[in-house]
Design an enzyme around this catalytic site. Sequence first.
Site, PDB file in Angstrom:
ATOM      1  N   SER A   1      -9.787   1.652   2.634  1.00  0.00           N
ATOM      2  CA  SER A   1      -8.900   2.412   1.793  1.00  0.00           C
ATOM      3  C   SER A   1      -7.854   1.574   1.062  1.00  0.00           C
ATOM      4  CB  SER A   1      -8.195   3.479   2.620  1.00  0.00           C
ATOM      5  OG  SER A   1      -7.352   2.884   3.599  1.00  0.00           O
TER       6      SER A   1
ATOM      7  N   LYS B   1       0.848  -1.204   0.000  1.00  0.00           N
ATOM      8  CA  LYS B   1       0.000   0.000   0.000  1.00  0.00           C
ATOM      9  C   LYS B   1       0.879   1.247   0.000  1.00  0.00           C
ATOM     10  CE  LYS B   1      -3.990   1.920   2.518  1.00  0.00           C
ATOM     11  NZ  LYS B   1      -4.889   1.737   3.683  1.00  0.00           N
TER      12      LYS B   1
ATOM     13  N   SER C   1     -10.031  -0.678   6.843  1.00  0.00           N
ATOM     14  CA  SER C   1      -9.402  -0.483   5.526  1.00  0.00           C
ATOM     15  C   SER C   1      -8.661  -1.677   4.964  1.00  0.00           C
ATOM     16  CB  SER C   1      -8.450   0.713   5.576  1.00  0.00           C
ATOM     17  OG  SER C   1      -9.184   1.905   5.547  1.00  0.00           O
TER      18      SER C   1
END
Lengths: 95, 493
Positions: B155, B80, B179
């Site tokens: 996210s 990420k 997330s």
Amino acid sequence: MTLTSSDLDHVIELARLDIPETEKTLYLAQLQKILDSMAALDKLDLSGVEPTFSTSQSVNLRPDIDRVFDVTPSEIAPLWEENGFQVPKILDEEA
Amino acid sequence: MSKTYVQSAIQIASQLKNRQLTVKAVVSQVLDRIRIGEPRIKAYLDIFNDEALAAADQVDRLYDKGDPLPPLAGIPIAIKDNICMKGKKTTCASKILENFVSPYDATVIKKLAAHHLIPVGKTNMDEFAMGSSTENSAFFPTRNPWDESCVPGGSSGGSAAAVAAGEAILSIGSDTGGSIRQPASFCGLVGMKPTYGRVSRFGLVAFASSLDQIGPITRTVEDSAHLLNAICGYDSLDATSSDQAIPDFAASLNNPIQGRKVGVPRHLFDLIENAAIKESLVNALDVLKSDGVTWEFVDINAFDYAVATYYIVAPAEASANLSRFDGVRYGHRAQGVENLAQMYKQTRGQGFGPEVKRRIILGTYALSSGYYEAYYLKAQKARTLVKEEFNHLFAKYDAIVTPTTPTLPFKFGEHANNPLAMYLSDISTIPINLAGLPAISVPCGFSEGLPMGLQLIGKPYDESTLLNIAHQYQSQTNHHLTFPSQLEALYGV
């Protein structure tokens, strides 16, 4: 609680944000709706309840010992000169 | 060569060990999938083609030497883009960090390198991890590989979409209110949020420091356990890092789960309107029951007020954490300004997107004079109630089980003008971060061709029980073995 446009202006100033007037109306309506949803907390009996700021079971502070950190600020700074971050002048300015 | 991207990391690793496969072949296949799939899926912000192939050669040499290697050596992994990798951009999907190159590695990156995993790229996300759809990326939205008209969740939407599309075998995300678990659920994968403090946050760009936790997104629970083994551990560079002993998370996967007891939040179950999601939960409970697990409905109040609590605590912490992005030391700086105050305001006004600004305003308001007690302090007290309620529950139950999300993956733009509706999509996952607990989302079925997830919540530092139950569930089901078949036409397979 009602969020007024002067409240919003004050908070935007505190947060050092630049937000166009046209967007403020939208933010005001959205934020009011979000704040209204927080009334869920008013139903709770919080008398005598201690706040929880962290769920960490321990805070592990390391010894304050100098160590070499392989970062050169000049390589990542937007503007760097003579061993310092260069910013617009602050003297003679209210800011 | 067989389609390695539909296999688990552990299955691939066993073929690497006996040299039926080379690391280079596996990495090459993933890079091919990225090349062909990315114009549509858009899971990545940066791809490390040459470095990944060079690293693959190195790990192949280690395998050839016959030295014992860690279980996931040579497996391609996506990272990420809020996790720092030295010499690589870390943008947090924000314009304000668009050209920021990390000067150091996050602890989790060093750990992955020590286990010889191979980063293949940095994945898209909601800006600064604020969002549940990856629509808040400043660059582009990521599409759900199961249905490109739907969001992948967020996210960590890029991390989930990459694995679901076969553009990575494993990925790393971060979870502040769901997330990791919500995008894993939306993309038909396993998403694990470890106990707060298990994985070092050093080098993770902070959103809400008391809630943020790094964790794995994988196809199987077994992979999740092994990846967790690789990334957990005390780190002196993170003051909230836990020094609790780390068990071998893979060792207890096959323990019998007979006699385990789980609770199902009654009110949350009643709140969910989607019949297929409710049915999938009941079916999952039946599977667990056949393994000797007993379950019952339980009254849990925390789900009723956790979202309100979270949307005070998280923005308050975010408003403080994001004050560092001021155009002075790194990142974007507004040009043509006359003074310092104007530089701060214009830099932040130009650099942050609408959701980030909304949360900074909300957080600043909650912390400001006159409102601190009415909002921030009240929320932190409510957080105590969340934590205590779960503590009481774990005296009776080994795990709490919920649907991971109240809805199926939604369409792009569905919540565009209603941030509150977007916030409520995390109703099942948010209380867990407030209480610092571990939780895992496991695929539990499909409806309308879209995946659904089952969330198991555990007591602090007891990831092993969650992984054990989840693995036993996966051993009896095949939801995780299903691959988004419509993608194969895209790849010409």
